[in-house]
Design an enzyme around this catalytic site. Structure first.
Site, PDB file in Angstrom:
ATOM      1  N   LYS A  69       0.839  -1.203   0.000  1.00  0.00           N
ATOM      2  CA  LYS A  69       0.000   0.000   0.000  1.00  0.00           C
ATOM      3  C   LYS A  69       0.872   1.251   0.000  1.00  0.00           C
ATOM      4  O   LYS A  69       1.902   1.300   0.681  1.00  0.00           O
ATOM      5  CB  LYS A  69      -0.920  -0.033   1.232  1.00  0.00           C
ATOM      6  CG  LYS A  69      -1.996   1.049   1.253  1.00  0.00           C
ATOM      7  CD  LYS A  69      -2.932   0.830   2.437  1.00  0.00           C
ATOM      8  CE  LYS A  69      -4.054   1.860   2.493  1.00  0.00           C
ATOM      9  NZ  LYS A  69      -4.976   1.610   3.616  1.00  0.00           N
ATOM     10  N   SER A 152      -9.676   1.840   2.691  1.00  0.00           N
ATOM     11  CA  SER A 152      -8.827   2.623   1.809  1.00  0.00           C
ATOM     12  C   SER A 152      -7.812   1.794   1.040  1.00  0.00           C
ATOM     13  O   SER A 152      -7.130   2.297   0.155  1.00  0.00           O
ATOM     14  CB  SER A 152      -8.079   3.679   2.634  1.00  0.00           C
ATOM     15  OG  SER A 152      -7.235   3.065   3.599  1.00  0.00           O
ATOM     16  N   SER A 176     -10.282  -0.620   6.656  1.00  0.00           N
ATOM     17  CA  SER A 176      -9.650  -0.462   5.347  1.00  0.00           C
ATOM     18  C   SER A 176      -9.069  -1.733   4.752  1.00  0.00           C
ATOM     19  O   SER A 176      -8.682  -1.746   3.584  1.00  0.00           O
ATOM     20  CB  SER A 176      -8.549   0.605   5.425  1.00  0.00           C
ATOM     21  OG  SER A 176      -9.123   1.881   5.571  1.00  0.00           O
TER      22      SER A 176
END
Length: 456
Positions: A69, A152, A176
């Protein structure tokens, strides 16, 4: 259906495949249209080089592809966190500890995965780098218009769902990892926060931030957790019938869309037929979560403390929807923040007492199926009324997606989302959860639940 990490590493370690061959398959997937907007930066040549090293196949992750990420430090690279506001930030001097642990275990980094700017949304949209479309990790392409991937950790999910990566390293502050897992037919595990170091990542809320992974199976989630937490999960042979399971009412079952309600009810029936003992629990304390989120809660306060200087310089470059949520923290007084911490602690103690007699709780991960990207995308070149209507729909969707999962973060708990839909259905996630340090129990129950659902 694609092989999971555990199956693939066995093929590599038995000489029936190779890390290089598997890496080429991952790169092909990463370059496919299904993976559009999933990465902000790819590392294909470096990945090929590392996968070709003979020693890597003998390590636990066997030289297989992992995505990272965009908020984690990778040595020699900037860490933009899905934003253009950090475009001029210096490159990282070293890997984040989570990245180091993955590399040491034999993971090969294939690229930086796209994300919601600064991780501040559960929807998964990003106006700077594009929004990847949802993709069912078990059954492939979803019909109809492009759907939101959840956030996210949006790109992390799509990288795993499409076959570009076997593990998607991500973070979870309010859901997330679990939200994109639910919307893409994947497994997402949020461990007890303290078990995995959060150093070397752009924070959202240090009190709530958790580092974890998206995978294609629960056994892969166990392996990923063991690597990231540098600990062994204690194995437990207890069958599904030996665990005390409960379904909480109140907040968790409100406003379910018809498909999620149907799949969840069918899943409970399947588990009961497999021997599970499932009771119902009112758990009214969960409605008190709303008081903990007033004014943006801990996330707004703590994110504003980190962003306030950056906002003064680069505020116009932020996604307006992200900026508005961060700036809610500007009005929280220090006394209010301390009161909020005390209130949370008292709520956690009440919840721990309520949950002392069950081994895990079962609930829908999110109450809705993924909406279309078009329904929540900013309305460009339209009048103010249309813009306001689209923003209202975005924030309504965001609140629904975060509602169930955020309870676990506020509880400092652990939770596993695993797919419970069947082929041809919209993806739906089942969330197993409990309070802090029940990680091994949640994972073992998850293994038994996955087995029962696979037999249906």
């Amino acid at each position: 259906m694609m092989n999971d990490l555990d199956t693939t590493r066995q093929l590599v370690q038995r000489g029936q495949s190779s890390a290089s061959a598997e890496m080429e398959r991952s790169i092909a997937s990463a370059q496919s249209s299904a993976c559009a907007h999933a990465f902000t930066r790819t590392m294909f040549e470096e990945a090929r080089h590392h996968a070709a090293q003979p020693a890597v196949a003998r390590l636990p992750l066997a030289g297989l592809a992992v995505s990272v990420k965009d908020l984690f430090d990778i040595e020699g690279q900037p860490t933009p966190a899905g934003s253009v506001a950090l475009a001029h930030a210096p490159v990282a001097r070293q890997d984040a500890p989570a990245v180091t642990r993955l590399r040491t275990a034999g993971a090969v980094l294939i690229g930086r995965s796209n994300m919601v700017e600064f991780a501040f949304s559960g929807v998964g949209t990003n106006p700077h780098f594009g929004t990847p479309a949802a993709w069912d990790g078990r059954f492939g392409a979803l019909p109809g218009p492009a759907l939101v991937p959840g956030g996210s950790s949006s790109g992390a999910a799509i990288s795993v769902a499409t076959g570009a990566a076997f593990i998607g390293l991500g973070s979870d502050t309010g859901g997330s990892l679990r939200i994109p897992a639910a919307l893409n037919g994947l497994v997402g595990f949020k461990s007890t926060a303290r078990l995995v170091p959060t150093a070397g990542m752009v924070p959202l809320s240090p009190t709530l931030d958790t580092v974890g992974a998206l995978t294609r199976s629960v056994r892969d989630a166990v392996l990923a957790h063991e690597v990231l937490a540098a600990r062994r999960v204690r194995h437990n042979p207890v069958p599904l019938s030996g665990w005390r399971l409960a379904v909480p009412g109140a907040l968790f079952l409100e406003s379910l869309d018809s498909h999620v309600a149907h799949v969840f009810a069918r899943t409970l029936q399947t588990l009961r037929r497999a021997g599970a003992h499932i009771t119902e629990m009112a758990l009214p304390e969960t409605t008190d979560v709303l008081a903990l989120q007033t004014g943006g809660g801990l996330t707004a306060a703590e994110s504003y403390a980190w962003h306030r200087q950056l906002l003064s310089q680069y505020g116009p470059q932020y996604d307006p929807r992200v900026r508005s949520r961060i700036e809610r923290g500007a009005s929280m007084l220090a006394a209010d923040y301390l009161d909020l911490l005390r209130t949370r602690q008292h709520w956690m103690e009440r919840m721990q007492r309520q949950l002392a007699n069950v081994d895990a709780l079962l609930s829908p991960t999110v109450p809705i199926v993924a909406p279309s990207i078009a329904s929540v995308a900013p309305a460009r070149h339209q009048d103010a009324a249309q813009d306001a209507e689209r923003d209202a729909e975005f924030f309504r969707t965001n609140a629904l997606l975060l509602r169930n999962t955020s309870v676990v973060n506020l509880l400092d708990g652990c939770a596993l989302s695993l797919p419970c839909h069947q082929q041809g259905e919209w993806p739906v996630g089942l969330m197993l959860w409990h309070t802090a340090l029940h990680d091994d129990t949640v994972l073992h129950i998850g293994l038994r639940v996955e087995e029962a659902l696979a037999r249906q």
